[in-house]
Design an enzyme around this catalytic site. Structure first.
Site, PDB file in Angstrom:
ATOM      1  N   SER A 253      48.215  71.311   8.202  1.00 45.70           N
ATOM      2  CA  SER A 253      48.639  69.951   8.509  1.00 45.70           C
ATOM      3  C   SER A 253      47.747  68.956   7.815  1.00 45.70           C
ATOM      4  O   SER A 253      46.600  69.271   7.469  1.00 45.70           O
ATOM      5  CB  SER A 253      48.533  69.717  10.014  1.00 45.70           C
ATOM      6  OG  SER A 253      47.161  69.753  10.358  1.00 45.70           O
ATOM      7  N   LYS A 254      48.293  67.758   7.649  1.00 41.76           N
ATOM      8  CA  LYS A 254      47.533  66.777   6.882  1.00 41.76           C
ATOM      9  C   LYS A 254      46.329  66.241   7.634  1.00 41.76           C
ATOM     10  O   LYS A 254      45.477  65.603   7.058  1.00 41.76           O
ATOM     11  CB  LYS A 254      48.437  65.658   6.370  1.00 41.76           C
ATOM     12  CG  LYS A 254      49.175  64.878   7.395  1.00 41.76           C
ATOM     13  CD  LYS A 254      50.078  63.879   6.668  1.00 41.76           C
ATOM     14  CE  LYS A 254      50.964  63.147   7.636  1.00 41.76           C
ATOM     15  NZ  LYS A 254      52.001  62.383   6.981  1.00 41.76           N
ATOM     16  N   ARG A 255      46.253  66.494   8.906  1.00 44.55           N
ATOM     17  CA  ARG A 255      45.043  66.076   9.629  1.00 44.55           C
ATOM     18  C   ARG A 255      43.847  66.928   9.222  1.00 44.55           C
ATOM     19  O   ARG A 255      42.721  66.495   9.261  1.00 44.55           O
ATOM     20  CB  ARG A 255      45.250  66.206  11.140  1.00 44.55           C
ATOM     21  CG  ARG A 255      45.857  64.956  11.741  1.00 44.55           C
ATOM     22  CD  ARG A 255      45.686  64.929  13.234  1.00 44.55           C
ATOM     23  NE  ARG A 255      44.278  64.838  13.610  1.00 44.55           N
ATOM     24  CZ  ARG A 255      43.860  64.848  14.868  1.00 44.55           C
ATOM     25  NH1 ARG A 255      44.724  64.943  15.841  1.00 44.55           N
ATOM     26  NH2 ARG A 255      42.593  64.753  15.152  1.00 44.55           N
ATOM     27  N   LYS A 256      44.126  68.174   8.841  1.00 45.20           N
ATOM     28  CA  LYS A 256      43.005  69.073   8.551  1.00 45.20           C
ATOM     29  C   LYS A 256      42.842  69.412   7.068  1.00 45.20           C
ATOM     30  O   LYS A 256      41.796  69.873   6.650  1.00 45.20           O
ATOM     31  CB  LYS A 256      43.185  70.373   9.337  1.00 45.20           C
ATOM     32  CG  LYS A 256      43.447  70.093  10.816  1.00 45.20           C
ATOM     33  CD  LYS A 256      42.775  71.062  11.721  1.00 45.20           C
ATOM     34  CE  LYS A 256      42.784  70.548  13.144  1.00 45.20           C
ATOM     35  NZ  LYS A 256      43.527  71.319  14.072  1.00 45.20           N
ATOM     36  N   ARG A 469      40.451  60.821   5.370  1.00 43.46           N
ATOM     37  CA  ARG A 469      40.552  62.037   6.181  1.00 43.46           C
ATOM     38  C   ARG A 469      39.188  62.718   6.304  1.00 43.46           C
ATOM     39  O   ARG A 469      38.783  63.137   7.387  1.00 43.46           O
ATOM     40  CB  ARG A 469      41.565  62.998   5.545  1.00 43.46           C
ATOM     41  CG  ARG A 469      41.972  64.121   6.461  1.00 43.46           C
ATOM     42  CD  ARG A 469      43.040  65.003   5.850  1.00 43.46           C
ATOM     43  NE  ARG A 469      44.213  64.276   5.419  1.00 43.46           N
ATOM     44  CZ  ARG A 469      44.553  64.075   4.152  1.00 43.46           C
ATOM     45  NH1 ARG A 469      43.829  64.577   3.175  1.00 43.46           N
ATOM     46  NH2 ARG A 469      45.625  63.391   3.843  1.00 43.46           N
TER      47      ARG A 469
END
Ligand code: GLU
Length: 481
Positions: A253-256, A469
């Site tokens: 996922s783009k959070r990680k 991020r």
């Protein structure tokens, strides 16, 4: 000689080109080439609100950059076109009519209010949520309502108490009880099909022989099997590839992790190392060699060798492969070219120079002042990322929101960035000075830097967002202490 093997990728153009799309494309491409078949690219843009032409263009460009060239697609056409679903609406309407006539589907006039109330009730009673079949047995009344111009959808009539058996090349038989499958919407009230109907119809019409896609689609398979049977279509073979995972085993996922292919391209990863890396995610060459070319991958390819263990998206491995490509496969001239294209192109420099020219007195000053335009990482200690008056959880929330908003900008221009950020601060009654200073520290690594909005635009969405991020990741650690 060409075989009858035909496979496809079917991306929905609803965002940046995703690494998951490239991963599925690679396995489809290899299977097609190995079997002298055809590799098709189809755009699934039935969700009109979320689809955009910018996204479609970026997806096509990214897959082409990876050298996964398709034989038929929206840009080059082919025998079974058009290859964009929004241009095939008549075909879906024809099949929807057929399903209604045979009784395999029915019209439903349930209002959004009723569906919401139903859902709330099911949640309170701790029942599985889903449509309750209210309109199944009241066709005459529904007909009246439609004559009176009430909006309606078309739903699949899922048989009760049956077990659907589906065969997957890698997983063998998968069994699902139809009580777990709801009466799926096939045509929406705007007369656009849903993914399920359009996907099955197109795979049939485009003579697809093998559907190779991500594991997340297994739950849709029973609906597809019912549709194939109801329409009298012969089923293709199915193969669901294991999902790419973050280090903690959650779905990538783009959070990680950066998930946009644009990021990898801008950051200087080579297409060869990306396809090598994505190949390793679920496959190993019979020789055990980890460093391989696309040709090596294709010539050894055997779908049965795909391994189902959750592949971890480990960027250290990608970096290692990229380094090996530079060291072992490129000569000095090629490396010079690579650096010029990525970092010192006229185009990039001429965007940066107007932002810094007031500050430079000789050429070296440029490096001093504009260094962060050329760096991968500019991270500082997380304590620097707390705007005045905000605690850690609140700061995390603010910058997660900002990151999400910036990622959603389809045109990452100075104007759009400034409109979005100023609007965001206004809605949340936040002081620009504090927030913008922190944002500057996140993307430039220092306080003294050119104007923020222009800087973000020049860095580009992928790189700017990746820095935010990384800053957020360090704030999470601070939050845990
Ligand atoms: N449109 C779907 C996607 O976005 C395609 C899934 C499939 O391959 O059936 O991935």
């Amino acid at each position: 000689m060409q075989s009858d093997v035909r496979v496809r990728i079917a991306p929905s153009p609803t965002g940046d080109p995703h690494v998951g799309t490239a991963y599925v494309a690679l396995f489809n491409y290899a299977f097609a080439k190995k079997n002298n078949g055809q590799f098709i690219l189809r755009i699934e843009d039935t969700d009109q609100k979320r689809s955009s032409t910018n996204s479609e263009r970026a997806i096509l460009e990214a897959i082409k950059w990876l050298n996964l060239n398709w034989d038929e697609g929206p840009d080059i056409g082919g025998r079974y076109g058009p290859y964009r679903q929004s241009e095939r609406l008549d075909i879906y309407r024809k099949y929807s009519k057929k399903l209604l006539e045979s009784g395999a589907a029915y019209r439903c006039t349930c209002t959004p209010e009723r569906l919401l109330e139903l859902r709330n009730r099911q949640m309170i009673l701790k029942q599985p949520t889903g449509y309750d079949g209210h309109c199944r047995e009241r066709a005459a009344l529904v007909e009246e309502q439609i004559k009176a111009n009430m909006p309606y959808v078309v739903r699949l009539k899922v048989p009760k108490n049956e077990v659907i058996v589906m065969k997957d090349i890698l997983r063998g038989d998968i069994r699902i009880d139809t009580s777990e499958v709801e009466d799926q919407i096939l045509m929406k009230s705007d007369s656009f099909p849903t993914y399920h109907l359009a996907n099955v119809v197109d795979d049939h019409e485009m003579c697809i022989t093998h559907v190779i896609r991500g594991e997340e689609w297994i739950s849709s398979l029973p609906k597809h099997v019912l549709l194939y049977d109801a329409l009298g279509f012969e089923k293709p073979e199915f193969c669901h590839l294991p999902l790419l995972r973050n280090a903690d085993k959650s779905k990538v996922s783009k959070r990680k992790n950066p998930v946009s292919l644009s990021y990898y391209r801008e950051a200087g990863y080579l297409p060869q190392s990306i396809t090598n890396f994505l190949g390793l995610m679920a496959y190993s060459l019979p020789s055990g060699e980890e460093f391989f070319s696309l040709n090596d991958f294709v010539s050894s390819f055997d779908l049965k060798r795909v391994s189902l263990g959750g592949p971890v998206f480990d960027l250290k491995k990608l970096l290692w492969l990229n380094g090996r490509y530079i060291r072992e496969k490129m000569n000095i001239d090629e490396i010079v070219c690579y650096l010029q294209e990525r970092l010192f192109s006229d185009e990039y420099l001429s965007k940066i120079v107007p932002l810094v020219r007031e500050r430079i007195e000789k050429s070296e000053d440029f490096i001093e002042y504009a260094d962060f335009f050329f760096k991968g990482d500019v991270s500082l200690k997380p304590e620097n990322y707390l705007p005045e008056g905000q605690d850690i959880p609140k700061s995390i929330e603010i910058f997660e929101d900002i990151l999400g908003g910036l990622e959603n900008l389809s045109d990452f221009s100075t104007l759009n960035i400034s409109e979005y950020l100023n609007g965001f601060l206004k809605i949340h009654s936040l002081k620009p000075k504090n927030i913008f200073m922190v944002l500057r520290l996140m993307v430039c690594g220092k306080k003294s830097a050119p104007p923020l909005f222009e800087t973000l635009a020049v860095l580009g969405k992928a790189r700017a967002c990746s820095r935010i991020r990384v800053a957020l990741q360090s704030m999470y650690t601070l939050n845990k202490q």
